[in-house]
Design a protein around this motif. Sequence first.
Motif, short mmCIF file in Angstrom:
data_model
loop_
_atom_site.label_atom_id
_atom_site.label_comp_id
_atom_site.label_asym_id
_atom_site.label_seq_id
_atom_site.Cartn_x
_atom_site.Cartn_y
_atom_site.Cartn_z
N UNK A 118 39.19 33.27 23.32
CA UNK A 118 39.71 32.72 24.49
C UNK A 118 40.95 33.34 25.12
N UNK A 119 40.74 33.47 26.21
CA UNK A 119 41.98 34.62 26.90
C UNK A 119 43.16 33.99 26.44
N UNK A 120 43.64 32.64 26.57
CA UNK A 120 44.91 32.00 26.48
C UNK A 120 45.25 32.39 25.11
N UNK A 121 44.39 32.81 23.87
CA UNK A 121 44.76 33.22 22.65
C UNK A 121 44.96 34.69 22.75
N UNK A 122 43.92 35.36 23.34
CA UNK A 122 44.01 36.84 23.37
C UNK A 122 45.38 37.21 24.02
N UNK A 123 45.97 36.78 25.15
CA UNK A 123 47.08 37.18 25.68
C UNK A 123 48.29 37.00 24.66
N UNK A 124 48.25 36.29 23.60
CA UNK A 124 49.33 35.93 22.61
C UNK A 124 49.09 36.84 21.58
N UNK A 125 47.86 36.96 21.00
CA UNK A 125 47.77 37.67 19.63
C UNK A 125 47.55 39.19 19.97
N UNK A 126 47.10 39.58 21.14
CA UNK A 126 47.40 40.95 21.42
C UNK A 126 48.73 41.45 21.49
N UNK A 127 49.77 40.62 21.41
CA UNK A 127 51.04 41.29 21.33
C UNK A 127 51.40 41.27 19.70
N UNK A 128 50.56 40.66 18.92
CA UNK A 128 51.01 40.51 17.46
C UNK A 128 50.15 41.61 16.76
N UNK A 129 48.97 41.65 17.05
CA UNK A 129 47.98 42.71 16.32
C UNK A 129 47.73 43.99 16.94
N UNK A 130 47.24 44.93 16.25
CA UNK A 130 46.77 46.08 16.76
C UNK A 130 45.56 46.64 15.92
N UNK A 131 44.98 47.55 16.72
CA UNK A 131 43.68 48.08 15.95
C UNK A 131 43.84 49.68 16.12
N UNK A 132 42.79 50.26 15.46
CA UNK A 132 42.87 51.88 15.57
C UNK A 132 42.94 52.33 16.78
N UNK B 91 53.08 46.51 34.83
CA UNK B 91 52.12 46.74 35.63
C UNK B 91 50.87 46.14 35.15
N UNK B 92 50.16 45.34 35.61
CA UNK B 92 48.92 44.81 35.27
C UNK B 92 47.64 45.84 35.54
N UNK B 93 46.77 46.12 34.55
CA UNK B 93 45.65 46.93 34.96
C UNK B 93 44.43 46.03 34.63
N UNK B 94 43.23 46.23 35.42
CA UNK B 94 41.99 45.55 35.11
C UNK B 94 41.61 45.24 33.87
N UNK B 95 42.08 46.29 32.78
CA UNK B 95 41.44 46.30 31.72
C UNK B 95 42.45 45.78 30.77
N UNK B 96 43.69 45.53 31.30
CA UNK B 96 44.80 44.87 30.39
C UNK B 96 45.85 44.33 31.53
N UNK B 97 45.83 43.04 31.97
CA UNK B 97 46.55 42.37 32.64
C UNK B 97 48.20 41.81 31.88
N UNK B 98 47.96 42.17 30.55
CA UNK B 98 49.11 41.17 29.80
C UNK B 98 50.07 42.25 29.19
N UNK B 99 50.21 43.51 29.33
CA UNK B 99 50.82 44.60 28.63
C UNK B 99 52.16 44.16 28.67
N UNK B 100 53.19 43.84 27.71
CA UNK B 100 54.77 43.67 28.04
C UNK B 100 55.40 44.69 27.35
N UNK B 101 55.03 45.56 26.51
CA UNK B 101 55.81 46.22 25.41
C UNK B 101 56.91 46.98 26.26
#
Length: 519
Positions: free
Chosen positions: A65-79, A504-514
Amino acid sequence: MMGKRRKWLPCLFLFISLIVAGCSSDETGGGENSGEAKGENAEEQVLNIANDQEPAGLDPHKTPAHSSIRIYSQIYEGLLTFDENMEVKGQLATDWEQPDDTSYVFHLVEGVKFHNGREMNADDVVYSFERILDEETASHIASYFSNVEKVEAEDDYTVKFTLSEPDATFLSYLTNASAVVVPKEVVEENEDLQQTAVGTGPFKLEEWVPDNHVTLVKNEDYYIDDQPKLDEVVYNTMKEESSRLSAIRTGEVDLTTLSAKSASLLQDQDGVNIMDYQSLEYSYVGFNVDKEPFNNEKVRQALSLATDRQSIAEIVWDGDAVVSGPVAPSMGDWAIDVSKEELYQRNLEMAKDLLAEAGYPDGFETVITTASTYPDMVDTAQLLQQQWKEIGVQAEINQIEWGEYIDTWSNTSADVLVGRNGSGTDPDRSLNYFFNTEGSANVWNFSNEEYDNLVEKGRKTLDKAERKEIYAQAQEQIINLSPNLFLVSPMNYVAVRDSVEGFTPYPHNGEEIVEVYKK
């Protein structure tokens, strides 16, 4: 037909910066938020965001769910991750090698700590991908990595992936927000990660008050210098767009997504900037192809011919949308020009002829199900109801709340479902993930051997020009087979207070806040 295994919930949610144009004037997103968003403190860098839906859970391997991704994508990272130009770059991997077509070796950043203080190492990467691939996890991204034969830790900071065959999507799928590294001990202690979160990312979970807010705080041990710039981020749940519109106007929140209609209301608003970008999403109509009359290809094609997509773009999206196929036009030359497709030319006589050939000369009755909390979906359903009536198809509209909608989607319990999907960052997602017989998000009971062979060939073809030809054929096939009718791809709008810098929102990432901070 495929078995009744648990399919995965809409990426629909995933891609979606779902924008609600509802108008309940009394909702403020929760009692504590009435009049003032949580966490405001002049001495701290606190960003208040209006979230259009409650998170469905925080387990990145289980929750799309996007409402979850926008939050956990600030918490977790991938390779790996994408840069602003959608080029793959390292995240938890410093670099990687490809010794042959089926092997990848990743070298990890050293000294990265989980939020519980333990150092992340190669064993955590191995555990995370074994968990994703474990059938018991029922991960929505398992099919992304179905070609992974083996994941091995060569030493504390080196991981080797061995694939069963060449896979052109492998690096791209490693950037997915759900393909992240999690600590085994936290999963074992909690059974899953739906209610807790321990990653390596720039923010840590502080608290989650259901139906009210989620608070993240700065990871003081983050391994990248000077990131993040914010001390705290508060995601305030505000399901009604009128609430979000009011909150951004008054400064109660600093940032929110809005529909085109609401964005236009803020054009002259002091202190608010509107940012827009062409999304990677598209709206669709999905059919349960196991059920009559939708098990007949001619019925689905007739409904496509009776659908006026341009009017959906004009009426539902105020003209801020473009007609789309299964690969959204913002994917560039991966997307075919659907304006030339026969089933995109509205032709009521041909539609009636197809219905007659299918055994429905007088049409039929059906029910269109959609989510009541998303006005664009309701408006789309109403337009389809009017348009299909012209060929004798009498449709009722069944509006259901979000949680029931998710269950309906995953269980294929509606005959006709209106929703939105995202094209992702590789055409394989649009074509394989959603419509291959074994695709993790194929909830339509759709199966076609010729189509499966084509998209599987596309996945293991490494030559880009050849892949484009294969995916062009696949798009034409899936449009003709019509398990879904692909409608339009909308613009996305984000309203941002002028005190916010670095967003700056991008089509592939509209949630980046770092890199975001407040002046």
